[in-house]
Design a protein around this motif. Structure first.
Motif, PDB file in Angstrom:
ATOM      1  N   SER A  31       0.817  -1.217   0.000  1.00  0.00           N
ATOM      2  CA  SER A  31       0.000   0.000   0.000  1.00  0.00           C
ATOM      3  C   SER A  31       0.850   1.266   0.000  1.00  0.00           C
ATOM      4  N   SER A  32       2.173   1.108   0.040  1.00  0.00           N
ATOM      5  CA  SER A  32       3.018   2.308   0.169  1.00  0.00           C
ATOM      6  C   SER A  32       3.213   3.019  -1.164  1.00  0.00           C
ATOM      7  N   GLN A  33       3.369   4.330  -1.058  1.00  0.00           N
ATOM      8  CA  GLN A  33       3.729   5.166  -2.201  1.00  0.00           C
ATOM      9  C   GLN A  33       5.144   5.677  -1.953  1.00  0.00           C
ATOM     10  N   THR A  87       3.165  -9.835  -6.174  1.00  0.00           N
ATOM     11  CA  THR A  87       3.021  -8.507  -5.571  1.00  0.00           C
ATOM     12  C   THR A  87       1.900  -7.709  -6.240  1.00  0.00           C
ATOM     13  N   ILE A  88       1.058  -7.117  -5.414  1.00  0.00           N
ATOM     14  CA  ILE A  88       0.022  -6.192  -5.885  1.00  0.00           C
ATOM     15  C   ILE A  88       0.333  -4.830  -5.278  1.00  0.00           C
ATOM     16  N   GLU A  89       0.324  -3.778  -6.088  1.00  0.00           N
ATOM     17  CA  GLU A  89       0.550  -2.426  -5.552  1.00  0.00           C
ATOM     18  C   GLU A  89      -0.701  -1.601  -5.732  1.00  0.00           C
ATOM     19  N   GLU A  90      -1.239  -1.109  -4.637  1.00  0.00           N
ATOM     20  CA  GLU A  90      -2.449  -0.283  -4.709  1.00  0.00           C
ATOM     21  C   GLU A  90      -2.489   0.591  -3.456  1.00  0.00           C
ATOM     22  N   PRO A  91      -2.318   1.900  -3.626  1.00  0.00           N
ATOM     23  CA  PRO A  91      -2.203   2.775  -2.445  1.00  0.00           C
ATOM     24  C   PRO A  91      -3.525   3.123  -1.762  1.00  0.00           C
ATOM     25  N   LEU A  92      -4.653   3.088  -2.492  1.00  0.00           N
ATOM     26  CA  LEU A  92      -5.874   3.684  -1.930  1.00  0.00           C
ATOM     27  C   LEU A  92      -7.065   2.735  -1.814  1.00  0.00           C
ATOM     28  N   GLU A  93      -7.362   1.970  -2.872  1.00  0.00           N
ATOM     29  CA  GLU A  93      -8.592   1.171  -2.885  1.00  0.00           C
ATOM     30  C   GLU A  93      -8.293  -0.315  -3.075  1.00  0.00           C
ATOM     31  N   SER A 150      -2.186   6.852   5.618  1.00  0.00           N
ATOM     32  CA  SER A 150      -1.385   8.020   5.271  1.00  0.00           C
ATOM     33  C   SER A 150      -1.715   8.503   3.854  1.00  0.00           C
ATOM     34  N   ASN A 151      -1.870   7.558   2.920  1.00  0.00           N
ATOM     35  CA  ASN A 151      -2.239   7.930   1.545  1.00  0.00           C
ATOM     36  C   ASN A 151      -3.595   8.645   1.502  1.00  0.00           C
ATOM     37  N   HIS A 152      -4.539   8.150   2.282  1.00  0.00           N
ATOM     38  CA  HIS A 152      -5.871   8.781   2.293  1.00  0.00           C
ATOM     39  C   HIS A 152      -5.843  10.148   2.960  1.00  0.00           C
ATOM     40  N   LEU A 153      -5.042  10.315   4.012  1.00  0.00           N
ATOM     41  CA  LEU A 153      -4.949  11.632   4.653  1.00  0.00           C
ATOM     42  C   LEU A 153      -4.344  12.645   3.680  1.00  0.00           C
ATOM     43  N   LEU A 154      -3.350  12.199   2.905  1.00  0.00           N
ATOM     44  CA  LEU A 154      -2.743  13.099   1.915  1.00  0.00           C
ATOM     45  C   LEU A 154      -3.710  13.416   0.779  1.00  0.00           C
ATOM     46  N   ALA A 155      -4.553  12.422   0.409  1.00  0.00           N
ATOM     47  CA  ALA A 155      -5.511  12.616  -0.694  1.00  0.00           C
ATOM     48  C   ALA A 155      -6.684  13.498  -0.272  1.00  0.00           C
ATOM     49  N   GLU A 156      -6.847  13.694   1.029  1.00  0.00           N
ATOM     50  CA  GLU A 156      -7.866  14.592   1.587  1.00  0.00           C
ATOM     51  C   GLU A 156      -9.291  14.274   1.147  1.00  0.00           C
ATOM     52  N   GLY A 157      -9.610  12.989   0.976  1.00  0.00           N
ATOM     53  CA  GLY A 157     -10.973  12.576   0.667  1.00  0.00           C
ATOM     54  C   GLY A 157     -11.768  12.337   1.946  1.00  0.00           C
ATOM     55  N   ASP A 158     -12.866  11.611   1.845  1.00  0.00           N
ATOM     56  CA  ASP A 158     -13.709  11.307   3.001  1.00  0.00           C
ATOM     57  C   ASP A 158     -13.133  10.063   3.683  1.00  0.00           C
ATOM     58  N   ASP A 165     -13.809   8.568   6.628  1.00  0.00           N
ATOM     59  CA  ASP A 165     -14.750   7.590   7.194  1.00  0.00           C
ATOM     60  C   ASP A 165     -15.282   6.653   6.113  1.00  0.00           C
ATOM     61  N   ALA A 166     -15.615   7.221   4.949  1.00  0.00           N
ATOM     62  CA  ALA A 166     -16.113   6.395   3.841  1.00  0.00           C
ATOM     63  C   ALA A 166     -15.024   5.442   3.351  1.00  0.00           C
ATOM     64  N   ALA A 167     -13.790   5.943   3.268  1.00  0.00           N
ATOM     65  CA  ALA A 167     -12.678   5.090   2.815  1.00  0.00           C
ATOM     66  C   ALA A 167     -12.469   3.929   3.786  1.00  0.00           C
ATOM     67  N   GLN A 168     -12.595   4.227   5.086  1.00  0.00           N
ATOM     68  CA  GLN A 168     -12.419   3.157   6.083  1.00  0.00           C
ATOM     69  C   GLN A 168     -13.534   2.113   5.965  1.00  0.00           C
ATOM     70  N   GLU A 169     -14.753   2.566   5.696  1.00  0.00           N
ATOM     71  CA  GLU A 169     -15.852   1.605   5.498  1.00  0.00           C
ATOM     72  C   GLU A 169     -15.591   0.712   4.292  1.00  0.00           C
ATOM     73  N   ARG A 170     -15.048   1.305   3.211  1.00  0.00           N
ATOM     74  CA  ARG A 170     -14.721   0.484   2.033  1.00  0.00           C
ATOM     75  C   ARG A 170     -13.603  -0.522   2.359  1.00  0.00           C
ATOM     76  N   LEU A 171     -12.624  -0.088   3.150  1.00  0.00           N
ATOM     77  CA  LEU A 171     -11.546  -1.013   3.539  1.00  0.00           C
ATOM     78  C   LEU A 171     -12.103  -2.183   4.355  1.00  0.00           C
ATOM     79  N   MET A 172     -12.986  -1.869   5.307  1.00  0.00           N
ATOM     80  CA  MET A 172     -13.548  -2.934   6.160  1.00  0.00           C
ATOM     81  C   MET A 172     -14.383  -3.905   5.309  1.00  0.00           C
TER      82      MET A 172
END
Lengths: 174, 174, 174
Positions: free
Chosen positions: C37-39, C62-68, C92-100, C102-109
């Protein structure tokens, strides 16, 4: 009490790790050696050293050596128990000296293996905070992490001290 | 559930320590008192307090006292259970007030011993990072370490909360 | 060895958490997938990634994907075991991307729940230091704490790694 040959006592700042290690050493009834690895750079450090000296009380032989503990540790006897306080100061001294850190760590590990005395080593847990902005602080916490892993792999007993309370991470508390 | 007279709940920032302590308190079925030691200095702090208030829900009597909990704690009854949230804010208030910290800590310990109610106190673990560059921050983490050691020595049950999960360091979870 | 469906491996910086997680994955004998998940923003990060790559050795997809991570995780099979390294970089990637967030965390879960493969996720403990002076760092450690609580609630096994040594906080080590 019966402790194994090499115990690692980990803990945060002001966690009671040194007091716990001192009580371990005293409880064995063996001849006590205090191995001080700290270098005094300022009044804050001197005050801390003085406070620990008063806490320990009398009945200790003190050895001061900031960088190369090998010769002094190998000169101890099987009747001694040595409190090495602490691996974090030893590491800090080597980072400041800017020598070959990997080689220094190998010499430290060899010194631990060849020490005839029972050994209790104190070290700091420093990696549970936010990434430091300072590059030297980042290098230090990486090096401290690697050193703690090597020490824990070598130790018979590893204790994490939190708020003065011991938690065995490897081996069992007597 | 059955908890002892005095429980200390330790944890890092956003570790779920307050939620764990609240669930402990609610599970006893006793009359609930929330002892708030925080002082509001900015909007970030106010938002945090508001969030905790919503989390707790109704059914709590709230006492606010930043510095001297003794009188209010001694006025509680044996039918109450008090959640003291938290020792870290209490300490921070005293460091800012620049009084005699050792004397204040002795009064806090006496207040705990003389409290007729069951008591659950929350405190922060702050000593597992790199040495802070700021002298006040260093003083704070030394003082927090010493306070946690004193509280843990007095407590019947000490729980470290990591990622919302409790780990008993002293005593046993029911 | 037999591990459950979803394991969370927590630890500080340089605590040996990734090595422990890798050994877990290898011990299962299943088809190994490394989810990065690292950039890469600088040479320090690249050096760390290269070091981990050498440590892991061959035999990984190896799969590389920083956000989704959702689509890639749902495309895995029940014969795979996936090492997700790590939740902290994802955050950290999501904080830098400045999106929502809480929604990103729900998608991760949701991605974790719907992943057909066995999953081992690494995350950092960052809340045991002094309150950071930097507001973004404070926001990050609050978000990391909340994320770790959500991951730990979902996990079958939660392991805290200290100095390379595992401590089970939830479930039992095989």
């Amino acid at each position: 009490m019966l402790y194994p040959k090499f115990t690692l006592v980990l803990g945060g700042a002001a966690s009671g790790k040194s007091s716990f290690a001192e009580q371990m050493v005293v409880s064995t009834g063996k001849s006590r050696v205090y191995f001080a690895s700290s270098q005094v750079f300022d009044a804050e450090m001197q005050a801390k050293i003085d406070r620990h000296l008063v806490q320990r009380g009398p009945g200790w032989t003190t050895i001061e050596e900031p960088l190369e503990p090998g010769p002094a540790l190998s000169a101890l006897s099987a009747r001694d128990i040595c409190l090495f306080d602490c691996a974090t100061m030893w590491l800090s001294n080597h980072l400041l000296a800017e020598g070959d850190l990997d080689a220094a760590q190998e010499r430290l590990m060899a010194a631990i293996r060849h020490c005839p005395a029972q050994l209790v080593m104190v070290s700091n847990e420093v990696g549970h905070g936010i990434v430091p902005e300072n590059a030297l602080a980042r290098r230090f916490r990486e090096a401290q992490g690697r050193l703690n892993i090597a020490l824990a792999a070598e130790a018979d007993l590893v204790v994490l001290v939190v708020a003065g309370l011991p938690l065995a991470l490897k081996g069992q508390l007597p």
